[in-house]
Design an enzyme around this catalytic site. Structure first.
Site, PDB file in Angstrom:
ATOM      1  N   CYS A  43      24.211  29.288  30.961  1.00  0.00           N
ATOM      2  CA  CYS A  43      24.676  29.620  32.315  1.00  0.00           C
ATOM      3  C   CYS A  43      26.196  29.705  32.419  1.00  0.00           C
ATOM      4  O   CYS A  43      26.733  29.947  33.500  1.00  0.00           O
ATOM      5  CB  CYS A  43      24.142  28.596  33.320  1.00  0.00           C
ATOM      6  SG  CYS A  43      24.851  26.942  33.124  1.00  0.00           S
TER       7      CYS A  43
ATOM      8  N   CYS B 102      25.799  20.095  30.180  1.00  0.00           N
ATOM      9  CA  CYS B 102      25.984  21.134  31.185  1.00  0.00           C
ATOM     10  C   CYS B 102      25.671  20.504  32.540  1.00  0.00           C
ATOM     11  O   CYS B 102      24.542  20.047  32.759  1.00  0.00           O
ATOM     12  CB  CYS B 102      25.056  22.319  30.928  1.00  0.00           C
ATOM     13  SG  CYS B 102      25.031  23.508  32.287  1.00  0.00           S
TER      14      CYS B 102
ATOM     15  N   ASP C 133       0.833  10.567   3.601  1.00  0.00           N
ATOM     16  CA  ASP C 133       1.417  11.540   4.519  1.00  0.00           C
ATOM     17  C   ASP C 133       0.315  12.426   5.074  1.00  0.00           C
ATOM     18  O   ASP C 133      -0.041  13.456   4.498  1.00  0.00           O
ATOM     19  CB  ASP C 133       2.474  12.380   3.793  1.00  0.00           C
ATOM     20  CG  ASP C 133       3.453  13.046   4.762  1.00  0.00           C
ATOM     21  OD1 ASP C 133       3.425  12.667   5.951  1.00  0.00           O
ATOM     22  OD2 ASP C 133       4.215  13.914   4.344  1.00  0.00           O
TER      23      ASP C 133
ATOM     24  N   LYS D 210      10.706   3.760   2.639  1.00  0.00           N
ATOM     25  CA  LYS D 210      10.643   5.205   2.411  1.00  0.00           C
ATOM     26  C   LYS D 210      11.346   5.556   1.109  1.00  0.00           C
ATOM     27  O   LYS D 210      12.481   5.111   0.863  1.00  0.00           O
ATOM     28  CB  LYS D 210      11.299   5.965   3.577  1.00  0.00           C
ATOM     29  CG  LYS D 210      10.708   5.657   4.945  1.00  0.00           C
ATOM     30  CD  LYS D 210       9.236   6.037   5.041  1.00  0.00           C
ATOM     31  CE  LYS D 210       8.998   7.512   5.139  1.00  0.00           C
ATOM     32  NZ  LYS D 210       9.397   8.093   6.418  1.00  0.00           N
TER      33      LYS D 210
ATOM     34  N   LYS E  50       2.149   4.728   1.339  1.00  0.00           N
ATOM     35  CA  LYS E  50       2.223   5.329   2.675  1.00  0.00           C
ATOM     36  C   LYS E  50       1.794   6.786   2.555  1.00  0.00           C
ATOM     37  O   LYS E  50       2.509   7.618   2.007  1.00  0.00           O
ATOM     38  CB  LYS E  50       3.637   5.226   3.234  1.00  0.00           C
ATOM     39  CG  LYS E  50       3.770   5.676   4.674  1.00  0.00           C
ATOM     40  CD  LYS E  50       5.173   5.426   5.199  1.00  0.00           C
ATOM     41  CE  LYS E  50       5.275   5.827   6.664  1.00  0.00           C
ATOM     42  NZ  LYS E  50       5.047   7.264   6.873  1.00  0.00           N
TER      43      LYS E  50
ATOM     44  N   TYR F 174      -6.595   2.118   5.831  1.00  0.00           N
ATOM     45  CA  TYR F 174      -5.510   1.165   5.590  1.00  0.00           C
ATOM     46  C   TYR F 174      -5.557  -0.083   6.482  1.00  0.00           C
ATOM     47  O   TYR F 174      -4.766  -0.999   6.282  1.00  0.00           O
ATOM     48  CB  TYR F 174      -4.148   1.836   5.726  1.00  0.00           C
ATOM     49  CG  TYR F 174      -3.844   2.453   7.079  1.00  0.00           C
ATOM     50  CD1 TYR F 174      -3.465   1.677   8.168  1.00  0.00           C
ATOM     51  CD2 TYR F 174      -3.913   3.836   7.265  1.00  0.00           C
ATOM     52  CE1 TYR F 174      -3.172   2.238   9.391  1.00  0.00           C
ATOM     53  CE2 TYR F 174      -3.619   4.420   8.487  1.00  0.00           C
ATOM     54  CZ  TYR F 174      -3.243   3.615   9.544  1.00  0.00           C
ATOM     55  OH  TYR F 174      -2.957   4.183  10.774  1.00  0.00           O
TER      56      TYR F 174
ATOM     57  N   GLU G  57       0.845  -1.189   0.000  1.00  0.00           N
ATOM     58  CA  GLU G  57       0.000   0.000   0.000  1.00  0.00           C
ATOM     59  C   GLU G  57       0.881   1.239   0.000  1.00  0.00           C
ATOM     60  O   GLU G  57       1.995   1.212   0.533  1.00  0.00           O
ATOM     61  CB  GLU G  57      -0.890   0.019   1.246  1.00  0.00           C
ATOM     62  CG  GLU G  57      -1.803  -1.184   1.384  1.00  0.00           C
ATOM     63  CD  GLU G  57      -2.415  -1.275   2.775  1.00  0.00           C
ATOM     64  OE1 GLU G  57      -3.079  -0.313   3.205  1.00  0.00           O
ATOM     65  OE2 GLU G  57      -2.205  -2.305   3.432  1.00  0.00           O
TER      66      GLU G  57
ATOM     67  N   CYS H  94      28.467  26.267  28.687  1.00  0.00           N
ATOM     68  CA  CYS H  94      27.025  26.289  28.441  1.00  0.00           C
ATOM     69  C   CYS H  94      26.600  27.652  27.903  1.00  0.00           C
ATOM     70  O   CYS H  94      26.960  28.681  28.487  1.00  0.00           O
ATOM     71  CB  CYS H  94      26.271  25.979  29.745  1.00  0.00           C
ATOM     72  SG  CYS H  94      24.470  26.106  29.587  1.00  0.00           S
TER      73      CYS H  94
ATOM     74  N   CYS I 183      20.781  25.880  35.764  1.00  0.00           N
ATOM     75  CA  CYS I 183      20.729  26.228  34.340  1.00  0.00           C
ATOM     76  C   CYS I 183      19.268  26.362  33.914  1.00  0.00           C
ATOM     77  O   CYS I 183      18.530  25.366  33.904  1.00  0.00           O
ATOM     78  CB  CYS I 183      21.433  25.140  33.525  1.00  0.00           C
ATOM     79  SG  CYS I 183      21.572  25.525  31.772  1.00  0.00           S
TER      80      CYS I 183
END
Length: 672
Positions: free
Chosen positions: A406, A421, A115, A309, A113, A222, A111, A403, A427
């Site tokens: 921070c 971090c 979207d 895909k 696919k 489906y 089948e 970081c 943070c």
């Protein structure tokens, strides 16, 4: 004139015309004639409300307002599909299938696919009862009123059908309708929608169903799922569904070999561009339902289906800069900021660079022209650099050492891909991220509180950790931007309601590194209480089924942190559930404790799901495949020869369903 009979005749006639137009694409009356009959039916229903029917064709125009979409559990879980990107991967998948089933002749349903947005629709006695979004696979949002406005979805089925069953489909927005919607927006000076998929998904959550009715949405079926379905294969199911009134695309094909699957893929890789809607691949399913049952599921996906895909679309664009994001666990993610470019139907401005190793491997530099594609057609990623266009003065990218939020010096553990971090409680993005995770649907599911509001609460000093949420008052919240009396009250109420969330979800909500939803359930069920878990040693944790060193160490580190202990004690005081609530089952025993069963074949006295539940209700564990850890295989009719052979070689006890019944009826069953 028999008014009721006239109304019922008009409804049946209009349903048939809807089917002819939206499913068969073969209308036999004009739009004017259809509208005239619909107006006649509306007038009769208004004059005789005693004959109201929620599935009348007149209800497709919408008008129902839904302020909050109710969360509904799926009776049958909605799994995601494993993806493949090459024919070699499909061959490997077939080998895995044959390893379980043996060398049996296999047929596959191929089948396209689609979207769009997945939907599960329940029918009872031939009438549309409920429609629920995919959500997290276990539960989704009830969008029934909106789904009823989609004219290709039957409200009343035709022919002979089971009393109750679910259909799975994809809600899509065809290209022509999408372009018309965008043209209308441009004409009134509004921004157009980005792509059909997101627009279709967003349409399902519009509060006014009349607005949904204005959108030319479609539904492509489906799969059907339920007990006592009158067919034995996927392909037969699609054909039967068409006879009942569903729009099951006729592009589906029954393939008798993997070579025929490849022919289907090759054809549609070229011709998909001629379709009226988006498709990004092909779904291949083992056709026989019996074989599907034998193959079963992994934790996330059916073993009997796989998505191939199509090759992702690629574009070239310029890398303008690199920024760095801090996640709730402190993980640093580098992000490429790109010159905006059209890719697979959307405008792409950013792409993930994953980590320092990926940047170094591709030698990505600011100012480069890079090739971008959508991984799995969803997340944009940089796959290569166009060396021929690299600026002469280009310099290698230096990964940050501190970081970005921070300024704490970053750390990178041995064998880990990401920098972190370590400023766990100082943070801001980590603090905000943990609270946002805590309130999320799979965790505490706090209604009335979203991610942006969490940021607002933190920035105004009202919360510094998730325990602070339980001290919020309406008076504190009201002065905040965009906060009215009702929204403030809903927030406080939503936080209070979270006290009824079960322990396994609370454990997941705490945000312990590496403890996802599935691991949280295992730990909750094993230890029963938070105190038992926090007192567990590293060795204790590793001995828990499927808990490895990495997870165990992370759990130990979390509970050794004094700040975490204080927060948990506060949550206890507020009434959060920190012990598992056992479901009461009067027939439950521990007779099968410590024993693992694999269920295979077709049974006369149990459905497979009921058999598995009986095992778990009596303390046993259900295994997904036969291994040395398996104690019993419960064999039904048509058990796969490969499973039978493997069980025999491993000298595992093979029992019937009657043997199983005798087993749990014995006083001292299986205690050796």
């Amino acid at each position: 004139m028999d008014i009721q009979n006239t109304i019922q005749t008009l409804r049946a006639e209009l349903d048939q015309h809807n089917y002819n137009y939206y499913v068969l694409d073969k209308p036999i009356i004009s739009d004017y004639e259809f509208d005239s009959k619909l107006k006649q039916l509306q007038d009769l229903e208004n004059e005789h409300p005693e004959f109201f029917d929620e599935n009348s064709p007149t209800q497709r125009v919408g008008g129902t307002i839904t302020k909050n979409f109710q969360t509904v559990p799926h009776q049958h879980r909605m799994y995601s599909l494993d993806n493949s990107y090459s024919k070699e991967e499909l061959k490997e998948w077939e080998k895995r299938v044959q390893k379980v089933l043996g060398e049996v002749p296999l047929a596959y349903t191929c089948e396209l696919k689609y979207d769009g947005a997945s939907i599960s629709i329940t029918y009872e006695n031939g009438k549309l009862k409920r429609a629920v979004t995919r959500g997290d696979g276990f539960q989704g949002d009830d969008v029934t009123n909106n789904i009823k406005t989609i004219k290709s979805i039957p409200l009343q089925l035709k022919g002979n059908f089971p009393v109750t069953f679910d259909v799975r489909g994809e809600i899509i927005l065809p290209f022509a309708g999408f372009e018309k919607m965008n043209q209308d927006l441009i004409e009134i000076g509004e921004l157009p929608y980005s792509n059909p998929r997101n627009t279709a998904s967003g349409s399902l959550k519009l509060q006014d169903s009349a607005e949904v009715a204005k959108r030319p949405l479609d539904c492509l079926l489906y799969f059907l799922i339920g007990n006592n379905l009158p067919f034995q294969s996927q392909f037969e199911g699609l054909e039967t569904a068409r006879n009942w009134g569903f729009k099951a695309p006729k592009e589906a094909k029954l393939a008798r070999s993997l070579d025929e699957v490849f022919e289907f893929i090759d054809y549609w890789d070229i011709h998909r561009h001629n379709l009226p809607y988006e498709t990004d691949g092909v779904v291949v399913k083992v056709n026989s339902f019996h074989y599907q049952d034998e193959l079963g599921f992994t934790a996330k996906s059916p073993r009997w289906a796989i998505a191939y895909k199509f090759k992702s679309e690629q574009v070239a664009t310029k890398l303008n800069s690199i920024s760095y994001q801090v996640g709730r666990t402190g993980a640093i993610t580098p992000v490429a900021n790109l010159e905006p470019v059209q890719l697979a139907g959307t405008i792409v401005k950013r792409a993930s660079l994953h980590n320092a190793d990926q940047i170094e491997k591709l030698d990505i530099r600011i100012g480069d022209t890079v090739f971008v594609e959508k991984g799995g057609e969803i997340i944009p990623k940089i796959i290569a650099v166009d060396w021929s266009k690299r600026p002469v003065n280009s310099e290698p990218t230096k990964y940050i050492t501190n970081c970005p939020e921070c300024q704490t010096e970053l750390v990178r553990g041995e064998g880990e891909a990401n920098h972190y971090c370590p400023n766990f409680y100082g943070c801001p993005p980590q603090i905000i991220g943990r609270i946002q995770h805590y309130i999320s649907r799979k965790a505490m599911d706090i209604e009335g509180l979203g991610g942006e509001t969490v940021t607002l609460l933190f920035n105004n000093g009202l919360v510094h950790n998730y325990a602070d949420l339980y001290e919020l008052t309406v008076e504190q919240i009201l002065p905040l931007e965009r906060m009215a009396q009702k929204s403030a009250e809903n927030l406080v109420k939503g936080v209070a309601n979270s006290k009824s969330i079960p322990f396994e979800s609370v454990l997941f909500a705490l945000g312990i590194r590496f403890v996802g939803e599935t691991v949280a359930k295992k730990l909750a069920r094993h230890y029963k209480t938070i105190d038992a878990l926090r007192n567990a040693t590293l060795i204790d944790l590793v001995l828990v089924d499927e808990i490895g060193d990495r997870i165990a160490k992370s759990v130990i580190d979390f509970f050794e942190n004094q700040e975490n202990g204080i927060i948990i004690d506060r949550l206890k005081e507020y009434g959060i559930r920190f012990e598992i609530t056992e479901k009461i089952n009067l027939n439950a025993t521990d007779k099968l404790s410590g024993k693992t069963f694999v269920v295979s074949g077709v049974f006369a006295k149990f459905s497979r799901d009921d058999l598995k539940k009986a095992i778990e209700d009596n303390g046993g564990k259900v295994g997904s495949s036969i291994s040395a850890k398996t104690d019993y295989v419960i064999a039904g009719d048509n058990m796969g020869p490969a499973k039978l052979d493997k069980a025999s070689k491993l000298k595992i006890s093979i029992i019937s369903e009657d043997d199983f019944i005798n087993l749990i009826n014995k006083t001292d069953a299986v205690k050796e």
